[in-house]
Design a protein around this motif. Structure first.
Motif: not given
Length: 417
Positions: A224-227, A236-238, A262-268, A278-280
């Motif tokens: 996320i930080d690099i993006q 999305p970071i997947t 797939p484990v996704t965190i979506d900065p949008r 962690i929770e997501t």
């Protein structure tokens, strides 16, 4: 009925047709001893291992519609390592083995194409090879061990495929890709961090989560930080998390038997704190890691393989379209990958002769950097495989762990870290 050839499993067929000069599909499992390797004894140990685990006595053959394995009486020759790890086995169109055994100083390395097996199957072979090698060295090897006739070479995907189970339905957006420039062909940079499991477990416990979830969250936060630093747009970071299906379905297969979760965190969606990540991730893993949901991932892979039109295509056409299909429906959906083979155990009589195990993930042009995790005795070894000369991801990851209080010993094949 005994046959002289084997079909590739559902995952192996895809890997066979996606091989290229950069996408070798080859991963590495290695064991480091406390003494230098004797090449002639290692060769003898390999011959004995192949007699006991004969499903590996195969070469790759090219058929009209699919690649397949043919039994062989020929034994591969162990060789001293002299090049980058996980390099191509160049089997397409040739009668070659889908694996190689290397040695260097005190290390024995087994490199396998994913068309033959996965990390679990490969580790069973490596553990037996190490056992036989130590026996040749005069070590008193215990007689009681896991019965090898319990293993088989079945396609467990077919065994656990259920016709009425629907395909996996999630639709993933194209994931964020790290802005990394590919290095020269054949170059594969690996960086391994050695750390104490006890320390990492205590830190994960402070965050009320498991070690695996903690490492995934740490990696996701870095991505996320690099993006944020390198791109105005957000994707999305997947992270691709390979899951060993043997933990959910009963089988003793030595072939591939895993799926990608797939484990996704979506900065949008907004800003995520570390606890939010962690929770997501915990919710995502809990949603997928059960036999019902995993059956949908099995169904997707098996139905694709059983598709009549695909089966009818000649192999040269499959070789042409498979990399594009794999990119669109596979690697384009992921930013990176973390594969954890878990804790490796040996008999106590053998443990004192083996210092460590390592796992190098297979290189991939779609995910230029991946991580492989393996644990042995009191230590964990996290290895990043990188097709670029950029060190940013590895540095950020290990520095974050150090800030959390984890002492890490870094080893790399780069000229300078």
């Amino acid at each position: 009925m005994e046959t002289d050839w084997y079909k590739l499993d559902s995952a192996g067929k895809l890997y066979a047709s996606t091989v290229s000069s950069r996408v070798s599909t080859v991963f590495r499992l290695s064991a480091s001893m406390y003494k230098s390797i004797n090449a002639s004894l290692l060769q003898e140990a390999l011959e004995e291992t192949l007699e006991e685990m004969s499903s590996f006595k195969v070469i790759v053959k090219k058929g009209v519609f699919w690649y397949y394995f043919e039994k062989t009486a020929t034994i591969p020759t162990v060789s001293e390592e002299h090049y980058y790890p996980c390099s191509n086995l160049f089997f397409r169109g040739r009668n070659t083995f889908p694996y190689r055994v290397l040695y260097y100083n005190k290390k024995i390395s087994l490199e396998l194409s994913h068309m033959l097996t996965d990390g679990t199957g490969g580790m069973e072979f490596l553990k037996l090879l190490v056992r036989n090698y130590l026996k040749k060295e005069g070590v008193n090897v215990p007689c009681v061990r896991k019965k090898l006739n319990g293993f088989n070479f079945d396609n467990a995907f077919f065994q656990h495929y259920e016709k009425m189970v629907p395909n996996w339905q999630d639709t993933l957006d194209k994931a964020y890709k790290l802005p990394l420039r590919l290095d020269k062909r054949g170059v594969y940079h690996v960086t391994t961090g050695k750390l104490e499991i006890r320390v990492l477990k205590n830190i994960a416990k402070q965050h009320q989560t498991s070690i695996t979830t903690y490492l995934l969250a740490l990696y996701a936060e870095i991505l996320i930080d690099i993006q944020a630093q390198n791109s105005k747009t957000r994707r999305p970071i997947t992270i691709n998390v390979p899951v060993n299906l043997r933990n959910f379905f009963e089988t003793n297969t030595l072939k591939n038997f895993f799926v990608s979760v797939p484990v996704t965190i979506d900065p949008r969606l907004g800003t995520y704190s570390f606890e939010d990540i962690i929770e997501t991730i915990s919710i995502e893993l809990k949603r997928y890691l059960n036999d019902k949901q995993l059956k949908t991932l099995i169904a997707r892979g098996v139905r694709g393989e059983r598709n009549f039109l695909l089966r009818a295509l000649p192999l040269f056409v499959k070789d042409w379209i498979s990399p594009m299909v794999h990119a669109k429906f596979g690697e384009n959906l992921y930013t990176s990958s973390i594969s954890n083979l878990g804790i490796i155990s040996l008999d106590k009589e053998l443990e004192k002769h083996v210092e460590r195990f390592e796992f190098y993930p297979p290189p991939s042009i779609g995910n230029k950097i991946k991580a492989g995790v393996i644990s042995y005795k009191d230590d964990m070894y996290i290895t990043f495989g990188n097709l670029s000369n950029d060190r940013l991801v590895e540095r950020m990851f290990f520095r974050k762990l150090v800030k959390e209080g984890v002492r890490i010993k870094i080893e790399t094949n780069r000229s300078a870290y």
